[in-house]
Structures are given as structure tokens and as C-alpha cells.
Write a protein that holds these residues in place. Sequence first.
Motif, PDB file in Angstrom:
ATOM      1  N   VAL A  17      -0.743   0.757   1.537  1.00  0.00           N
ATOM      2  CA  VAL A  17      -0.574   2.048   2.363  1.00  0.00           C
ATOM      3  C   VAL A  17      -1.761   2.645   2.214  1.00  0.00           C
ATOM      4  CG1 VAL A  17       1.391   3.570   2.322  1.00  0.00           C
ATOM      5  CG2 VAL A  17       1.423   1.906   0.593  1.00  0.00           C
ATOM      6  N   ASP A  18      -2.513   2.687   1.298  1.00  0.00           N
ATOM      7  CA  ASP A  18      -3.925   3.606   1.491  1.00  0.00           C
ATOM      8  C   ASP A  18      -4.901   2.824   2.243  1.00  0.00           C
ATOM      9  OD1 ASP A  18      -4.989   1.489   0.008  1.00  0.00           O
ATOM     10  OD2 ASP A  18      -5.337   2.811  -1.857  1.00  0.00           O
ATOM     11  N   GLY A  19      -4.730   1.691   2.860  1.00  0.00           N
ATOM     12  CA  GLY A  19      -5.508   0.968   3.793  1.00  0.00           C
ATOM     13  C   GLY A  19      -6.960   0.391   2.823  1.00  0.00           C
ATOM     14  N   GLU A  20      -6.549   0.102   1.592  1.00  0.00           N
ATOM     15  CA  GLU A  20      -7.696  -0.386   0.853  1.00  0.00           C
ATOM     16  C   GLU A  20      -7.348  -1.197  -0.221  1.00  0.00           C
ATOM     17  OE1 GLU A  20     -11.975   1.666  -0.094  1.00  0.00           O
ATOM     18  OE2 GLU A  20     -10.264   1.976  -1.737  1.00  0.00           O
ATOM     19  N   THR A  21      -6.177  -0.839  -1.233  1.00  0.00           N
ATOM     20  CA  THR A  21      -5.891  -1.467  -2.374  1.00  0.00           C
ATOM     21  C   THR A  21      -4.515  -1.753  -2.174  1.00  0.00           C
ATOM     22  OG1 THR A  21      -7.619  -0.172  -3.664  1.00  0.00           O
ATOM     23  CG2 THR A  21      -5.948  -1.420  -4.967  1.00  0.00           C
ATOM     24  N   VAL A  22      -4.262  -3.128  -2.462  1.00  0.00           N
ATOM     25  CA  VAL A  22      -2.940  -3.452  -2.573  1.00  0.00           C
ATOM     26  C   VAL A  22      -2.562  -3.326  -3.938  1.00  0.00           C
ATOM     27  CG1 VAL A  22      -1.116  -5.470  -2.789  1.00  0.00           C
ATOM     28  CG2 VAL A  22      -2.799  -5.319  -0.907  1.00  0.00           C
ATOM     29  N   ARG A  23      -1.433  -2.447  -4.287  1.00  0.00           N
ATOM     30  CA  ARG A  23      -0.980  -1.957  -5.581  1.00  0.00           C
ATOM     31  C   ARG A  23       0.379  -2.724  -5.721  1.00  0.00           C
ATOM     32  NH1 ARG A  23       0.018   3.919  -4.895  1.00  0.00           N
ATOM     33  NH2 ARG A  23      -0.135   3.126  -2.819  1.00  0.00           N
ATOM     34  N   MET A  24       0.319  -3.647  -6.767  1.00  0.00           N
ATOM     35  CA  MET A  24       1.449  -4.613  -7.182  1.00  0.00           C
ATOM     36  C   MET A  24       1.659  -4.473  -8.469  1.00  0.00           C
ATOM     37  SD  MET A  24      -0.490  -8.383  -6.654  1.00  0.00           S
ATOM     38  CE  MET A  24       0.591  -9.699  -7.534  1.00  0.00           C
ATOM     39  N   TYR A  25       3.031  -4.966  -8.615  1.00  0.00           N
ATOM     40  CA  TYR A  25       3.543  -4.892 -10.025  1.00  0.00           C
ATOM     41  C   TYR A  25       4.379  -6.241 -10.312  1.00  0.00           C
ATOM     42  CZ  TYR A  25       6.112  -3.368 -14.298  1.00  0.00           C
ATOM     43  OH  TYR A  25       6.774  -3.384 -15.589  1.00  0.00           O
ATOM     44  N   THR A  26       3.984  -6.739 -11.776  1.00  0.00           N
ATOM     45  CA  THR A  26       4.545  -8.022 -11.679  1.00  0.00           C
ATOM     46  C   THR A  26       5.360  -8.099 -12.942  1.00  0.00           C
ATOM     47  OG1 THR A  26       2.476  -8.834 -12.616  1.00  0.00           O
ATOM     48  CG2 THR A  26       2.838  -9.600 -10.317  1.00  0.00           C
ATOM     49  N   CYS A  27       6.518  -8.700 -13.280  1.00  0.00           N
ATOM     50  CA  CYS A  27       7.188  -8.603 -14.356  1.00  0.00           C
ATOM     51  C   CYS A  27       6.843  -9.385 -15.198  1.00  0.00           C
ATOM     52  CB  CYS A  27       8.665  -8.729 -14.076  1.00  0.00           C
ATOM     53  SG  CYS A  27       9.617  -7.368 -13.391  1.00  0.00           S
ATOM     54  N   LEU A 219       1.096   2.853 -10.764  1.00  0.00           N
ATOM     55  CA  LEU A 219       1.016   2.641  -9.457  1.00  0.00           C
ATOM     56  C   LEU A 219       1.426   3.638  -8.419  1.00  0.00           C
ATOM     57  CD1 LEU A 219       2.014  -1.090  -9.570  1.00  0.00           C
ATOM     58  CD2 LEU A 219      -0.300  -0.339  -9.171  1.00  0.00           C
ATOM     59  N   GLY A 220       1.892   4.586  -9.047  1.00  0.00           N
ATOM     60  CA  GLY A 220       2.390   5.788  -8.213  1.00  0.00           C
ATOM     61  C   GLY A 220       3.938   5.485  -7.961  1.00  0.00           C
ATOM     62  N   GLU A 221       4.512   6.751  -6.991  1.00  0.00           N
ATOM     63  CA  GLU A 221       6.056   6.594  -7.041  1.00  0.00           C
ATOM     64  C   GLU A 221       6.377   5.554  -5.820  1.00  0.00           C
ATOM     65  OE1 GLU A 221       7.396  10.662  -7.001  1.00  0.00           O
ATOM     66  OE2 GLU A 221       7.319  10.722  -9.242  1.00  0.00           O
ATOM     67  N   THR A 222       5.574   5.384  -5.026  1.00  0.00           N
ATOM     68  CA  THR A 222       5.634   4.238  -3.771  1.00  0.00           C
ATOM     69  C   THR A 222       4.396   3.381  -3.930  1.00  0.00           C
ATOM     70  OG1 THR A 222       6.959   5.996  -2.411  1.00  0.00           O
ATOM     71  CG2 THR A 222       6.014   3.875  -1.404  1.00  0.00           C
ATOM     72  N   PHE A 223       4.862   2.211  -4.196  1.00  0.00           N
ATOM     73  CA  PHE A 223       3.521   1.052  -4.020  1.00  0.00           C
ATOM     74  C   PHE A 223       4.017  -0.040  -3.332  1.00  0.00           C
ATOM     75  CE2 PHE A 223       5.828   0.512  -8.253  1.00  0.00           C
ATOM     76  CZ  PHE A 223       6.179  -0.796  -8.038  1.00  0.00           C
ATOM     77  N   ASP A 224       2.908  -0.933  -3.147  1.00  0.00           N
ATOM     78  CA  ASP A 224       3.031  -1.977  -2.068  1.00  0.00           C
ATOM     79  C   ASP A 224       3.815  -3.078  -2.096  1.00  0.00           C
ATOM     80  OD1 ASP A 224       0.989  -0.660  -0.130  1.00  0.00           O
ATOM     81  OD2 ASP A 224      -0.296  -0.978  -1.814  1.00  0.00           O
ATOM     82  N   LEU A 225       3.728  -3.740  -3.568  1.00  0.00           N
ATOM     83  CA  LEU A 225       4.258  -5.180  -3.854  1.00  0.00           C
ATOM     84  C   LEU A 225       4.723  -5.140  -5.022  1.00  0.00           C
ATOM     85  CD1 LEU A 225       4.362  -7.954  -2.645  1.00  0.00           C
ATOM     86  CD2 LEU A 225       1.802  -7.938  -3.391  1.00  0.00           C
ATOM     87  N   HIS A 226       6.165  -5.747  -5.238  1.00  0.00           N
ATOM     88  CA  HIS A 226       6.586  -5.868  -6.445  1.00  0.00           C
ATOM     89  C   HIS A 226       6.959  -7.609  -6.406  1.00  0.00           C
ATOM     90  CE1 HIS A 226       8.840  -5.567 -10.277  1.00  0.00           C
ATOM     91  NE2 HIS A 226       8.923  -4.456 -10.261  1.00  0.00           N
ATOM     92  N   THR A 227       6.618  -8.336  -7.639  1.00  0.00           N
ATOM     93  CA  THR A 227       7.053  -9.552  -7.721  1.00  0.00           C
ATOM     94  C   THR A 227       7.621 -10.031  -8.878  1.00  0.00           C
ATOM     95  OG1 THR A 227       4.877 -10.193  -8.396  1.00  0.00           O
ATOM     96  CG2 THR A 227       4.848 -10.322  -6.207  1.00  0.00           C
ATOM     97  N   GLY A 228       8.290 -11.379  -8.812  1.00  0.00           N
ATOM     98  CA  GLY A 228       8.584 -11.637 -10.235  1.00  0.00           C
ATOM     99  C   GLY A 228       9.419 -13.258  -9.684  1.00  0.00           C
ATOM    100  N   ARG A 254       7.411  -1.191  -1.066  1.00  0.00           N
ATOM    101  CA  ARG A 254       7.471  -1.664   0.329  1.00  0.00           C
ATOM    102  C   ARG A 254       8.027  -3.138   0.595  1.00  0.00           C
ATOM    103  NH1 ARG A 254       2.239  -0.759   2.191  1.00  0.00           N
ATOM    104  NH2 ARG A 254       3.071  -0.473   4.470  1.00  0.00           N
ATOM    105  N   VAL A 255       7.323  -3.973  -0.227  1.00  0.00           N
ATOM    106  CA  VAL A 255       7.447  -5.298  -0.202  1.00  0.00           C
ATOM    107  C   VAL A 255       7.734  -6.060  -1.654  1.00  0.00           C
ATOM    108  CG1 VAL A 255       6.491  -7.677   0.520  1.00  0.00           C
ATOM    109  CG2 VAL A 255       5.893  -5.480   1.673  1.00  0.00           C
ATOM    110  N   TRP A 256       8.788  -7.087  -1.818  1.00  0.00           N
ATOM    111  CA  TRP A 256       9.136  -7.607  -2.779  1.00  0.00           C
ATOM    112  C   TRP A 256       9.178  -9.055  -2.514  1.00  0.00           C
ATOM    113  CZ3 TRP A 256      11.368  -5.514  -7.359  1.00  0.00           C
ATOM    114  CH2 TRP A 256      11.590  -3.982  -7.322  1.00  0.00           C
TER     115      TRP A 256
END
Length: 455
Positions: A17-27, A219-228, A254-256
Motif C-alpha cells: 500500500v505504501d509503495g515500498e514495504t510489504v507488511r506481512m503477518y505470519t501465524c 503493521l497498522g490497522e490495514t496491512f498488505d499480506l497475511h499468511t498461514g 488486503r491479501v491472504w
Amino acid sequence: MKVFNSLTRGFVELSPVDGETVRMYTCGPTVYNFAHIGNFRAYAFEDVLRRAVKFNGMKVKQVMNLTDVDDKTIRGANAAGVPLADYTRRYKEAFFADLARLNIEPAEVYPAATDHIPEMIALVARLMEKGIAYRSEDGSVYFKVREFPGYGRLAHIDFDSQRTGLRCAADEYDKENVGDFALWKAWEESDGPVGWDSPWGRGRPGWHIECSAMSMKYLGETFDLHTGGIDNLFPHHENEIAQAEAATGKEFVRVWMHCAHLRVNGEKMSKSLGNFFTLRDLLEKGWTGREIRFVLINAHYRSGLNFAFDALENARRALARVDACVEKATDGETPGWASERLDEFTAAVNDDLNLPKAFAALFELVRDVNGKGGGGTLPVFRRMDEVLGVIFFGRAAKTELPEEVRRLLDLRAAARKARDWGESDRLRGELAALGWSVKDSRGGQECTRAVDAVK
Ligand code: AMP
Ligand code: ZN
């Protein structure tokens, strides 16, 4: 870079979203035991994903939680008669050692649940204020699933049509509705010394709230990617969305992305089925982290993968071919045919992480180099390895052996001289458990650190 989004069930271009860093969360892991290689399939997939993001010139901020309070950790600590933190520490350390052996790049943040109880309480309080959570008589707090519009969106389940069914079975619970899930769990006798004070009484957070609270914190209230792994998709990730979006009113993720299971004889590898291997089990059998990594990533992440020892044998042979070839590769101007292999590789990676195809491009390159010579191909191997993390670049990087390792190697040399192969194998296992792998050649024993064997 195109990826498959589980939320829309379609392909999307992955861009921050910020054009630079993919913010991702992984369980991350529940640290009550050693992780098994099924878990590591998920972590290896996420590692390839973060590497691919960087390969494409973007930055990554990855957060992976450590679940260090839940039924299993509490049961383990109380059974062992030690404080929860002492019990989980050992498995946290083991987890990081295992990641290193698999050449999995460290995430930027590894928040532990027990360090973020205030953030979780604050999030539950926000949901109470919004009226979408309620306290039951025993002091637990639940989320009103039926009042969150769109519940089931990620799992593609229509809950509205199932309402009556859910209500029928609800009587036996403290919950208003059987589908409601716990945000906060009231303290029980079996929790022993584990518990935190909250506006609703003493207790502990539910598992789902942990991930919503910690992901939004870093990562903020909206972030780019969440995985598991795919088993996380429902209910865990569905609940994460409900908690976060009900509190903020904003889009959570945004993307799972989810990886398929590692299976054994057709069944999911899991602790409860008892059909699992830990990484340690395989290292003790003499397999290297690099070989195991190869097996875990050399299947498409959305395809089931059946674990078998043949696959490790194939990995060993394939990697030996690559190693022998890389020794012929040199720096210099890259020939056109090698650039073509790199283009194929890049296209495969950017096509939803098609690693089987990416590996095929690597093996084509190996074949070409063996036929045409390796001049100018080293940069191509290096570039491919930014994503793969399995190529061994030369024996030049020799390291000093620690004393204990030298002692075991001496014992092993003596055992081999006496043709005591059982003892020799046992000592190989001991070395592997310390993170060293040993190979026998004409010149004697060749010993490398497992991390080097990975790299
Ligand atoms: P857990 O400790 O069970 O919460 O699992 C940690 C991570 O490993 C999650 O992302 C799970 O989805 C994933 N996982 C668990 N078992 C498997 C398996 N057999 N294959 C692939 N991923 C798995
Ligand atoms: Zn989670």
C-alpha cells in the motif's frame, strides 16, 4: 508478482500500500513442543514468499507471533511444575535454531503473546464498547459472530443460512450462540498460577485476539499480506478479520495466502495424529537442513505434499549435482543462454511462486553449464538462490570446528577405523543434533555446519 488471494479466490498483483514495504503477518508456532516439519512447510513457504518479494525489489516487514500461552503451554508447564515462561523458553530457542538450520530468514519482529496482554485487553475493550462482544456469567468474553456482517467471507461459508442449526446446539454453552468465539477466557482451576487481571476478571486471552492485536500493533490497522497453513483459514483467520474490522471499521488485510498441508500417507502431519517428524528427528537420521528445505519448497505451496524419504534421497542427489556444477561457475559476463534460464526462473517465481517450475529452470541451467561451461554463470546461480536458499557456494568458507565437535569427530574416526558402523552412525547423529553435518570421503570426514550445509 502475481499471487493467489484466498479471500477473493483469484490472482492479484502483490504490491505494498505504501509503495515500498510489504507488511506481512505470519501465524507462528505454539511453543509447547518442538515444531514438526509440517509446521516448517508453512514457515518455509512464508520464507520463499518474503524472499520473492525482495527479489522483486520491494522491502518486507514480517511479523511472526509466538503463542506462549494457551491450553497446551499451560498444561505442559503445570505438568512439569515450572513457571510458564521457563517452560516455553526452551521451545522458543529450539524454534529459532530450527529456522536457522532450514535457512529461513528471520522475521523483523517475533512478538510473544505474554508480552502483549495489555494490547489484547484494549482490543477486547474496544469490541465491548461497540457492543459486538459480551461477558458471560463465568467472566469469559465472547464475540457475537452473527452481528458481524460478512462473517464467513474468507472461508466462503454462508452463515446466514445456517443460523437455526447453530442456535439449536447453543443451550449447553455459556455463549449466546454456538458460533461465538472467546476473546477472553476466565481463569479456571487448571490454569494454576497463569492469569492476568482484566476489566472482566482474572483470565487469559483467546488465541485469535492475539494475532489481531499484535499484527495491528506492528503493521497498522490495514496491512498488505497475511499468511498461514490452510488449517488456519477457518476459524482462526476468519475470526482475526472479524475482531479487527469490527474494532476499526477498516479493511484489515488486503491479501491472504495459505499453503496446503504436508501429509503422511494421505493424512495431515500433526501432533494429535502422532504421524509427525520434528526437524531434529530428520537431522538425527543424517539429513541436512538444506535437503529438508529442498523437499519442503520443491512442490507448489498450494498443492498437497506427501512426506516420504525418497524425496529426501532425490533432494540429496539433486543438490549434489547443483553443488558440483556451481564449482565450475565463475563471475564475468553472463552468456545469453544463462540469462534466458534466469528469465524463466523469474517468470515462474512471479507466477504465484511456481517453485517446481523455478527449480526446473535451475536444473536446465545446470545441464547447460555442464555442456557449455560455467563462465559468467555464477551471478545467475546467486540470483536464483536469493529465492531458493539451497545452493552451496563453494567449500572456501571453512570455519573453525568447536572443541566438542572435534572430540566427536575423533571418536567417529576411531569407530570407523574399527569398522564399528553403528557407533559411527550414532556419532553422526550426535553431531547432527549439535548442528553439524559430516560426510565421508577418501580424504576422511568432511564436517560442515548445518547452516553452511544449507547455504
Ligand atoms: P500450529 O502450531 O498448529 O498453530 O501451526 C503453526 C503453523 O503450521 C500454522 O501456520 C499451521 O497452519 C501450519 N501447519 C500445521 N500443520 C501443518 C501441516 N501438516 N502442513 C503444513 N502446515 C502446517
Ligand atoms: Zn494467527
